[in-house]
Design a protein around this motif. Structure first.
Motif, PDB file in Angstrom:
ATOM      1  N   ASP A  79       0.824  -1.216   0.000  1.00 23.04           N
ATOM      2  CA  ASP A  79       0.000   0.000   0.000  1.00 23.04           C
ATOM      3  C   ASP A  79       0.855   1.262   0.000  1.00 23.04           C
ATOM      4  O   ASP A  79       0.555   2.235  -0.691  1.00 23.04           O
ATOM      5  CB  ASP A  79      -0.936   0.009   1.211  1.00 23.04           C
ATOM      6  N   LYS A  80       1.922   1.205   0.768  1.00 26.42           N
ATOM      7  CA  LYS A  80       2.811   2.379   0.829  1.00 26.42           C
ATOM      8  C   LYS A  80       3.518   2.596  -0.507  1.00 26.42           C
ATOM      9  O   LYS A  80       3.724   3.726  -0.940  1.00 26.42           O
ATOM     10  CB  LYS A  80       3.847   2.210   1.945  1.00 26.42           C
ATOM     11  N   LEU A  81       3.889   1.500  -1.163  1.00 27.02           N
ATOM     12  CA  LEU A  81       4.555   1.611  -2.465  1.00 27.02           C
ATOM     13  C   LEU A  81       3.611   2.201  -3.517  1.00 27.02           C
ATOM     14  O   LEU A  81       3.990   3.074  -4.299  1.00 27.02           O
ATOM     15  CB  LEU A  81       5.071   0.234  -2.906  1.00 27.02           C
ATOM     16  N   ILE A  82       2.368   1.724  -3.507  1.00 24.26           N
ATOM     17  CA  ILE A  82       1.357   2.246  -4.440  1.00 24.26           C
ATOM     18  C   ILE A  82       1.226   3.761  -4.258  1.00 24.26           C
ATOM     19  O   ILE A  82       1.213   4.522  -5.224  1.00 24.26           O
ATOM     20  CB  ILE A  82      -0.012   1.541  -4.225  1.00 24.26           C
ATOM     21  N   GLU A  83       1.162   4.196  -3.011  1.00 21.18           N
ATOM     22  CA  GLU A  83       1.043   5.634  -2.724  1.00 21.18           C
ATOM     23  C   GLU A  83       2.284   6.401  -3.177  1.00 21.18           C
ATOM     24  O   GLU A  83       2.189   7.415  -3.858  1.00 21.18           O
ATOM     25  CB  GLU A  83       0.841   5.855  -1.215  1.00 21.18           C
ATOM     26  N   ALA A  84       3.453   5.874  -2.786  1.00 25.22           N
ATOM     27  CA  ALA A  84       4.708   6.590  -3.072  1.00 25.22           C
ATOM     28  C   ALA A  84       4.951   6.726  -4.575  1.00 25.22           C
ATOM     29  O   ALA A  84       5.448   7.746  -5.043  1.00 25.22           O
ATOM     30  CB  ALA A  84       5.873   5.863  -2.413  1.00 25.22           C
ATOM     31  N   ILE A 111      -3.522   0.193 -21.130  1.00 27.61           N
ATOM     32  CA  ILE A 111      -3.377  -1.167 -20.582  1.00 27.61           C
ATOM     33  C   ILE A 111      -1.966  -1.273 -20.028  1.00 27.61           C
ATOM     34  O   ILE A 111      -0.991  -1.118 -20.756  1.00 27.61           O
ATOM     35  CB  ILE A 111      -3.629  -2.262 -21.634  1.00 27.61           C
ATOM     36  N   THR A 112      -1.870  -1.512 -18.732  1.00 34.35           N
ATOM     37  CA  THR A 112      -0.586  -1.467 -18.055  1.00 34.35           C
ATOM     38  C   THR A 112      -0.430  -2.652 -17.103  1.00 34.35           C
ATOM     39  O   THR A 112      -1.424  -3.153 -16.575  1.00 34.35           O
ATOM     40  CB  THR A 112      -0.461  -0.121 -17.281  1.00 34.35           C
ATOM     41  N   ASN A 113       0.797  -3.084 -16.899  1.00 35.55           N
ATOM     42  CA  ASN A 113       1.074  -4.223 -16.019  1.00 35.55           C
ATOM     43  C   ASN A 113       1.309  -3.813 -14.564  1.00 35.55           C
ATOM     44  O   ASN A 113       2.091  -4.445 -13.869  1.00 35.55           O
ATOM     45  CB  ASN A 113       2.308  -4.987 -16.521  1.00 35.55           C
ATOM     46  N   TRP A 114       0.645  -2.765 -14.123  1.00 39.31           N
ATOM     47  CA  TRP A 114       0.869  -2.348 -12.742  1.00 39.31           C
ATOM     48  C   TRP A 114      -0.463  -1.985 -12.089  1.00 39.31           C
ATOM     49  O   TRP A 114      -1.519  -2.154 -12.721  1.00 39.31           O
ATOM     50  CB  TRP A 114       1.892  -1.202 -12.737  1.00 39.31           C
ATOM     51  N   PHE A 115      -0.436  -1.530 -10.839  1.00 41.91           N
ATOM     52  CA  PHE A 115      -1.674  -1.199 -10.132  1.00 41.91           C
ATOM     53  C   PHE A 115      -2.374  -0.005 -10.795  1.00 41.91           C
ATOM     54  O   PHE A 115      -1.753   1.036 -11.036  1.00 41.91           O
ATOM     55  CB  PHE A 115      -1.378  -0.868  -8.669  1.00 41.91           C
ATOM     56  N   THR A 116      -3.655  -0.167 -11.056  1.00 43.89           N
ATOM     57  CA  THR A 116      -4.459   0.883 -11.701  1.00 43.89           C
ATOM     58  C   THR A 116      -4.349   2.206 -10.936  1.00 43.89           C
ATOM     59  O   THR A 116      -4.145   3.265 -11.530  1.00 43.89           O
ATOM     60  CB  THR A 116      -5.945   0.442 -11.751  1.00 43.89           C
ATOM     61  N   GLU A 117      -4.466   2.100  -9.624  1.00 45.39           N
ATOM     62  CA  GLU A 117      -4.458   3.288  -8.771  1.00 45.39           C
ATOM     63  C   GLU A 117      -3.148   4.082  -8.915  1.00 45.39           C
ATOM     64  O   GLU A 117      -3.169   5.312  -8.996  1.00 45.39           O
ATOM     65  CB  GLU A 117      -4.653   2.818  -7.321  1.00 45.39           C
ATOM     66  N   THR A 118      -2.034   3.376  -8.936  1.00 46.35           N
ATOM     67  CA  THR A 118      -0.743   4.049  -9.085  1.00 46.35           C
ATOM     68  C   THR A 118      -0.641   4.723 -10.449  1.00 46.35           C
ATOM     69  O   THR A 118      -0.240   5.888 -10.560  1.00 46.35           O
ATOM     70  CB  THR A 118       0.417   3.034  -8.964  1.00 46.35           C
ATOM     71  N   GLN A 119      -1.034   3.991 -11.474  1.00 44.27           N
ATOM     72  CA  GLN A 119      -0.885   4.533 -12.825  1.00 44.27           C
ATOM     73  C   GLN A 119      -1.815   5.726 -13.048  1.00 44.27           C
ATOM     74  O   GLN A 119      -1.424   6.712 -13.678  1.00 44.27           O
ATOM     75  CB  GLN A 119      -1.142   3.432 -13.876  1.00 44.27           C
TER      76      GLN A 119
END
Ligand SMILES: [Mg+2]
Length: 207
Positions: A79-84, A111-119
């Motif tokens: 969660d912290k990584l997604i935020e940062a 279309i991305t290979n990572w968390f939607t929220e981060t992108q």
């Protein structure tokens, strides 16, 4: 052409050093004092994790990194990584102008290979999110190059009405062509087999 689908990293936003700084900060925040080498190992495991699953989940992702690096990172690490990482983006005038131009003519997707929220956070920070109809991360979709990752688009459009733009031949271009989409490869390589661009602004001359 009706829809333009983009990859994000190294296509619209470069994958830069900020990511390792974000990772370092998260670890520091969790009071985990790893060596430079260990942090690099964790960073590499983060990159590698997408090659081992069909979809992205926080649980699998954490389990993979912990096993690969023989560490015991807690749940909140993810969660912290997604935020940062939401802070990891930058403005590029040419990319902004190109997306604005394209969004007036076509629907735009990611279309991305990572968390939607981060992108989404990164696109927002770069002033680009408003041009996208929808962002599909691997947590709500599938990891590329799985052809299933492209099916969300094919539910809405004929493949021939879509063009996919990405920097990875293996993860973007080949699967997009495989499902019948058009594809434009962002690369510095010369190619006789694929349509290529060196910079995003060249799309204005093609589309
Ligand atoms: Mg990429």
């Amino acid at each position: 052409m009706k829809a333009v689908i983009f990859d994000l990293d190294n296509t619209l936003i470069d994958w830069k050093d900020e990511f390792i700084f974000a990772l370092e900060n998260v670890l520091k925040d969790l009071k985990l004092n790893f060596s430079k080498e260990k942090i690099e190992e964790i960073n590499n495991a983060i990159d590698e994790s997408e090659n081992h699953y069909e979809k992205l989940t926080k649980e699998d992702f954490l389990d993979f990194v912990n096993r690969m690096c023989k560490v015991d990172l807690p749940k909140e690490f993810v969660d912290k990584l997604i935020e940062a990482q939401k802070e990891c983006s930058y403005q590029d005038k040419e990319v902004t102008e190109t997306l604005k131009y394209l969004s007036e003519k076509y629907k735009i997707y990611l279309i991305t290979n990572w968390f939607t929220e981060t992108q989404e956070g990164r696109l927002k920070r770069a002033g680009l999110l408003k041009y996208f109809t929808k962002v599909y991360g691997a947590d709500i979709n599938y990891y590329k190059p799985n052809l299933k990752a492209f099916e969300v688009i094919l539910k809405m459009y004929d493949a021939k009405d879509c063009v996919y733009v990405g920097d990875s031949l293996k993860k973007d271009i080949l699967p997009a062509l495989n499902v019948g989409m058009n594809a434009i490869w962002k690369t510095t390589e010369e190619s006789d087999s694929y349509q290529t661009i060196k910079t995003i602004k060249e799309l204005k001359n093609i589309l």
